[in-house]
Write an enzyme that holds these catalytic residues in place. Structure first.
Site, PDB file in Angstrom:
ATOM      1  N   ASP A 277       0.866  -1.178   0.000  1.00 23.06           N
ATOM      2  CA  ASP A 277       0.000   0.000   0.000  1.00 23.06           C
ATOM      3  C   ASP A 277       0.906   1.233   0.000  1.00 23.06           C
ATOM      4  O   ASP A 277       2.089   1.161   0.351  1.00 23.06           O
ATOM      5  CB  ASP A 277      -0.948   0.001   1.194  1.00 23.06           C
ATOM      6  CG  ASP A 277      -2.140   0.944   0.966  1.00 23.06           C
ATOM      7  OD1 ASP A 277      -2.100   1.754   0.005  1.00 23.06           O
ATOM      8  OD2 ASP A 277      -3.102   0.892   1.747  1.00 23.06           O
TER       9      ASP A 277
HETATM   10  C1  NOJ Z   1      -3.888   4.055   0.161  1.00 21.50           C
HETATM   11  C2  NOJ Z   1      -5.087   3.200   0.272  1.00 21.50           C
HETATM   12  O1  NOJ Z   1      -5.051   2.478   1.483  1.00 21.50           O
HETATM   13  C3  NOJ Z   1      -5.256   2.235  -0.883  1.00 21.50           C
HETATM   14  O2  NOJ Z   1      -6.493   1.591  -0.769  1.00 21.50           O
HETATM   15  C4  NOJ Z   1      -5.147   2.962  -2.180  1.00 21.50           C
HETATM   16  O3  NOJ Z   1      -5.364   2.080  -3.248  1.00 21.50           O
HETATM   17  C5  NOJ Z   1      -3.786   3.624  -2.257  1.00 21.50           C
HETATM   18  N1  NOJ Z   1      -3.638   4.555  -1.130  1.00 21.50           N
HETATM   19  C6  NOJ Z   1      -3.584   4.391  -3.538  1.00 21.50           C
HETATM   20  O4  NOJ Z   1      -4.306   5.557  -3.480  1.00 21.50           O
END
Ligand code: NOJ
Length: 871
Positions: A277
Site C-alpha cells: 500500500d
Molecule cells: C492508500 C489506500 O489504502 C489504498 O487503498 C489505495 O489504493 C492507495 N492509497 C492508492 O491511493
C-alpha cells in the site's frame, strides 16, 4: 519474520545498511508471525502457463536496471511504475478506486462497495464490475486498485468498511470475485486489498516514531474470516494483491513472509504480483525476501525526497548478493506475466488523463519543481450507459428496515415535507471537497482514496420534486424554530447521514474511523428525527450511511412509520430512491451488517477502536470467529435489525430441497504437485547492467533504478566475493517448498470448490399488490457434537430472484462447497469436514439471518422443514 527493520530502511543508503534490525514490539502470547521462506515462484498453475512463458521470454532479455525499474512506482504524484520501454514493456498505470476511476473526468461515480453488497445480487455485482472495468480501460489504466475486502467490517466504527461489501466473509468473497471477474474480462488487472487485518484507521501506518498497529489474529480466525474473501479472489484469478498498512501478529504486512510467501503465494497459490500500500514500504531486502513484488508509489515512507528502498537500492542489493537474483526474476516475471495474462500487450490504451489536474494542460513531471507543460487530459468520456447499472445497484440496495402498517410506498398525491441537508447535493458542488473529505449535502460515498469524481449527483430532492412538484423542502439539519403545525396528512421525510473514510483526512473530528460520536447520525440527525416526530404523525427516515447507526432514540416512536437505508448510493441517489419511495419498485436491499441496540452489544474488541499506546498499538482479535451476527447469536443478543434483514412491499414463500452432489472425505484429496516455473540464470548480472545511461537527464524527485558506476562496481565486487553480510531473518531459506496440503491451485486445494450440495429454492410472491425481488440467503449450521466450536449459523451463499409479479414463482439454486462445510484445523493445517461421517448439517434458508427455515434433505426422505430457527 522475527525482526522488523524499522524505518531505518527508509533512509538507508545501501541495502547492507538496511540490514540493521531492531527487535519488534512484543505481541500477546499465541499470536505468531512465523518466518516463511523463500518466496514461492509464480507460474506453476496451468491457466497461467502461457502468460508465464511469454513473460519468461521477455524477462530473460531485461537488464538488471530494467528489472528493478518495473518493480516500483516512479514516485508519488507520478502514479505509475517504471518501464522497460526498450522491450515494449510500458509504465503501468495503477489507479483507484474500488468504486470507479478516481481523480478523473467523465467517469461514473458508482455506488460504494457496501451499497453493492446490500443488493445481495450476483448479476448486478458482476455488471457493476464489468462497467468499472470498461471505464478503467477507456481511461487507459492497467491496474484497478480494488475491490476492497479488508477491512472485512469487524468494527462498526471502522473508517473504510464502506469500501467493501459487508461484515461477512462470504458476502465479501462472492462480491469481490464477481467484481474481479467483471473487471478482468475487460483486460484490466484487479487488485484485492488490503492484506490483511486493516480493521481500523487509527494508528494504521508505520512512521519514523511508531509502528502501525498490530492486528493479532489467530490462525483459524484468519482462515475462516479474514482470508476467506482473499482466497475466493485468488480462486477467480485476481491479478494483483495489495498488502495492508498495519502489522499482523507483530510483523508489518508489506514485509510479512508468512502472509505473503506462506499464505498468499503458497497456500492460496496466488500467481499475480503483490504490491505494497502507498508509502508502507519500510525495508529493502526484507520486503523482497518476504515476497513483495512491487513497491508503490516507489518512495520510502517519507516521500518526495527522491529516496526509495528499491529501485537503485534493489539493483544494488542484487549486485551485492543480498537479494538473490531469482527473487528479483520472480518479482518481475509475476508483473510481466500478469500484464500478458490480461492481454495488455495488445492494443491496451495508454493513460489519457491526469490525476493531478482537470485542465487540458499540466505539468509533465508533476513532482518536479520545474517541469515543462503539456497536454495531460484528453477528456475521454467512458460513462456509456453505466448510469443505468449504477442506478439499479443504488435502487436494489435500498434497505427497508421498518414499514409500520405498510405505510410505504407513498402516493404522489400526498403532501410531503422533506427535512435534512442530505436531500440536496452540496451547494458548493458534489466534488467541492478534495477526496470527498466533507459531509455536506447528499452523501454518496465516504472519503479518502476510495472515491471518484461525480459527473453529476442526482439528488433525492430533485427526484422527489419531479414526482411531487409541490413538495416542501426544509434544507436544514436543525428543526426550524418556528414551524407551522403540520396537518395529520402531511408526511415528513427526514434525511440523515453518517460518514467515514481514510485516515489521510479528518472530517468534523473523525480521523477516518467514526470516532467522535460513535454510531450517532451526523449533524444531530437523530435529534432532527425526534423533533420532526414530535410534530408529524407520519415520518419516513432515509439514511445515507457508511455503516450501522444507533437508531434507538427514535426507531420505536410510533410516528416513525418507515426507515430506509440508502447506504452510499453514488451519483444515482435520486431516482433510485424515488422509485422505491413511490412504489415503482419494491425495496429488495438487505443489511450487509447487523444493527445493534447498543454499541456495547459487541465486545470491547469489536465495539471500540484501539487507542494510543507507547510503541505498537495492539489490536487483538480476541472475539475470534465471533463478529457481527456470529457474536450476537452466540451471546443471544437480539439486534435491532439483523444481518440480512430487509423488507419488501410484498411477501414471499420459500420451498427448498437439498440435492447431494459430491460425497466428501474428512480432508480434501491430496493436492497435485506444482507445475514448472520459468528458469533463468542465477548468476549475479554484470554491474554495467545498472550503470546510468550516458547523458541521462535526471528529474529531481523521480526514482530511478540505475547506479553510479562506482557504487555498482563495489556492490558487484561484494556479490561475486560471495561474502554474505546481510543479516537474514531467522528461518531464511532459498530452497523452494512443494507447498502445503491445503494448497494446490488458485485459492487453495481445488477440491475445496467441489459442490457438496445444491439447494434449489422455489420462491413465490405471495402478496396480492406488488411485484418484488426476493433475496435467498443460505446459512450453514454445523453438526452437533463435533470437536470444533462453530458459530450457530454462517452465510454460505445467496441468490436473488427476478422481479416476481404477485403469484409468480421462480426457482433459484444456492450451492454449498466442500469449503463451506469445512473448518480450518490448526493442527492438521487443512480444511476438515467435521460431519463427513454422516453427521447432520442443517441448511437454513431465508431472507435474513434471523428469519430462516430449514431446507429438506430429500434422498433420505427425512424432512426437517419444521425445525425451529436457531436464532
Ligand atoms: C492508500 C489506500 O489504502 C489504498 O487503498 C489505495 O489504493 C492507495 N492509497 C492508492 O491511493
Amino acid at each position: 519474520m522475527a525482526y522488523r527493520s524499522l524505518v531505518l530502511g527508509a533512509f538507508a543508503s545501501s541495502s547492507l545498511a538496511a540490514s540493521v534490525v531492531t527487535p519488534r514490539d512484543p505481541v500477546p502470547p499465541g499470536f505468531v508471525a512465523a518466518p516463511y521462506y523463500p518466496a514461492p515462484y509464480g507460474g506453476w498453475v496451468a491457466s497461467w502457463e502461457e502468460a508465464y512463458s511469454k513473460a519468461e521470454a521477455l524477462v530473460s532479455q531485461m537488464t538488471l536496471a530494467e528489472k528493478t525499474n518495473i518493480t516500483s512506482g516512479i514516485g508519488i504524484f507520478m502514479g505509475n511504475t517504471g518501464s522497460a520501454e526498450r522491450l515494449g514493456f510500458p509504465r503501468l498505470c495503477l489507479q483507484d478506486s474500488a468504486l470507479g476511476v478516481s481523480s478523473a473526468d467523465n467517469v461514473t461515480a458508482f455506488p460504494a462497495g457496501i451499497t453493492t453488497g446490500a443488493t445481495f445480487d450476483k448479476k448486478l455485482i458482476y455488471a457493476r464490475g464489468v462497467a468499472i472495468g470498461e471505464e478503467h480501460r477507456g481511461k487507459g489504466t492497467n491496474v484497478y486498485l480494488g475491490p476492497s475486502v479488508g477491512p472485512l467490517g469487524r468494527k462498526p466504527l471502522g473508517g473504510r468498511n464502506w469500501e467493501g461489501f459487508g461484515s461477512d466473509p462470504v458476502l465479501q468473497a462472492k462480491a469481490a470475485a464477481l467484481t474481479i471477474k467483471g473487471v478482468q474480462e475487460q483486460g484490466i488487472i484487479a487488485t484485492i486489498k488490503h492484506l490483511i487485518g486493516n480493521e481500523q484507521e487509527m494508528y494504521r501506518m508505520y512512521n519514523p516514531f511508531q509502528p502501525g498497529y498490530s492486528a493479532n489474529i489467530d490462525d483459524r480466525t484468519l482462515h475462516e474470516l479474514y482470508l476467506w474473501p482473499f482466497a475466493e479472489s485468488v480462486h477467480v484469478g485476481v491479478g494483483s494483491a495489495m498488502t495492508a498498512y498495519n502489522a499482523v501478529n507483530g510483523s508489518a504486512c508489506s514485509q510479512h513472509s508468512y502472509l505473503i510467501n506462506g499464505i498468499l503465494k503458497d497456500e492460496l497459490g496466488f500467481q499475480g504480483f503483490v504490491m505494497s500500500d502507498w508509502l508502507s514500504h519500510i525495508s529493502g531486502v526484507d520486503s523482497a525476501l518476504a515476497g513483495l513484488d512491487m513497491n508503490m508509489p516507489g518512495d520510502t515512507n517519507i516521500p518526495l525526497f527522491g529516496f526509495s528502498n528499491w529501485h537503485y537500492e534493489l539493483s544494488s542489493s542484487v549486485l551485492n548478493g543480498s537479494v538473490p537474483l531469482d527473487r528479483l526474476n520472480d518479482m518481475v516475471t509475476r508483473i510481466v506475466a500478469t500484464w500478458y495474462k490480461f492481454g495488455q500487450d495488445k492494443d491496451h490504451p495508454r493513460p489519457n488523463f491526469s490525476s493531478n489536474t482537470r485542465e487540458r494542460d499540466g505539468l509533465l513531471y508533476p513532482a518536479a519543481l520545474l517541469s515543462p507543460i503539456g497536454q495531460v487530459n484528453w477528456f475521454v468520456n467512458v460513462q456509456a450507459d453505466h448510469y443505468l447499472i449504477a442506478r439499479e445497484v443504488a435502487q436494489d440496495a435500498i434497505t427497508l428496515l421498518k414499514n409500520n402498517g405498510s405505510f410505504l410506498p407513498l402516493a404522489t398525491s400526498q403532501s410531503l415535507h422533506v427535512f435534512g441537508t442530505a436531500a440536496q447535493v452540496n451547494p458548493d458542488g458534489p466534488n467541492a471537497c478534495m477526496n470527498r473529505a466533507c459531509n455536506k449535502g447528499t452523501l454518496g460515498m465516504g472519503w479518502g482514496s476510495g472515491v471518484a469524481d461525480y459527473p453529476y449527483l442526482d439528488d433525492p430532492i430533485s427526484a422527489i420534486r419531479k414526482r411531487v412538484p409541490g413538495v416542501k423542502f426544509f434544507n436544514t439539519d436543525s428543526f426550524p424554530w418556528f414551524h407551522p403545525t403540520p396537518s395529520p396528512d402531511d408526511i415528513a421525510i427526514v434525511f440523515i447521514t453518517s460518514d467515514a473514510g481514510e485516515n489521510s483526512f479528518t472530517v468534523e473530528g473523525n480521523n477516518g474511523d467514526r470516532n467522535s460520536a460513535k454510531l450517532a447520525a451526523w449533524h444531530n440527525g437523530d435529534e432532527l428525527v425526534r423533533k420532526v416526530a414530535e410534530k408529524y404523525s407520519s415520518v419516513i427516515v432515509v439514511a445515507q450511511t457508511v455503516g450501522p447507526l444507533d437508531l434507538e432514540s427514535w426507531v420505536d416512536n410510533p410516528a416513525v412509520k418507515g426507515v430506509l437505508f440508502q447506504h452510499l448510493p453514488g451519483q444515482e441517489a435520486g431516482e433510485s430512491l424515488a422509485n422505491i419511495l413511490f412504489g415503482d419498485v419494491s425495496p429488495s436491499g438487505h443489511l450487509p451488517y447487523s444493527i445493534t441496540k447498543r454499541a456495547d452489544d459487541f465486545p470491547d474488541s469489536i465495539a471500540n477502536l484501539r487507542g494510543f499506546a507507547f510503541g505498537q498499538v495492539q489490536d487483538t482479535f480476541s472475539e475470534g470467529l465471533y463478529i457481527d451476527y456470529r457474536w450476537l447469536n452466540k451471546e443471544k443478543i437480539k439486534p435491532r435489525f439483523a444481518f440480512g434483514h430487509g423488507l419488501s412491499y410484498t411477501s414471499f414463500s420459500f420451498d427448498a430441497t437439498i440435492e447431494p452432489v459430491t460425497q466428501l472425505s474428512l480432508v480434501p484429496p491430496p493436492r497435485a504437485p506444482k507445475g514448472p516455473t520459468p528458469v533463468y540464470s542465477t548468476e549475479i548480472p554484470p554491474a554495467s547492467e545498472a550503470y546510468w545511461p550516458t547523458g541521462f537527464n535526471r528529474i529531481w524527485r523521480y526514482l530511478y533504478s540505475w547506479l553510479d558506476k562506482s557504487d555498482a562496481d563495489s556492490a558487484y565486487a561484494i556479490g561475486i566475493a560471495g561474502v554474505k553480510k546481510y543479516n537474514y531473518p531467522s528461518g531464511y531459506s532459498t530452497v523452494q517448498k512443494p507447498g502445503p496440503a491445503a494448497g494446490g491451485g488458485e485459492g487453495g486445494n481445488p477440491a475445496l470448490w467441489d459442490i457438496a450440495f445444491r439447494v434449489p429454492v422455489t420462491v413465490k410472491n405471495t402478496g396480492a399488490k406488488f411485484s418484488g425481488r426476493a433475496s435467498v440467503q443460505a446459512y450453514i449450521q454445523y453438526p452437533e457434537g463435533i470437536p470444533y466450536d462453530t458459530p450457530i449459523v454462517q452465510l454460505r451463499d445467496f441468490e436473488k430472484t427476478k422481479v416476481l409479479a404477485p403469484g409468480e414463482s421462480e426457482t433459484v439454486t444456492v450451492e454449498l462447497t466442500r469449503k463451506d462445510l469445512s473448518v480450518w484445523d490448526v493442527e492438521l493445517q487443512n480444511w476438515v469436514v467435521p460431519g463427513f461421517d454422516g453427521k447432520r448439517y442443517t441448511v437454513w434458508i431465508g431472507e435474513a439471518s434471523d428469519r430462516l427455515f430449514t431446507a429438506c434433505y430429500t434422498d433420505t426422505g427425512v424432512c426437517e422443514g419444521g425445525k425451529a430457527p436457531p436464532v
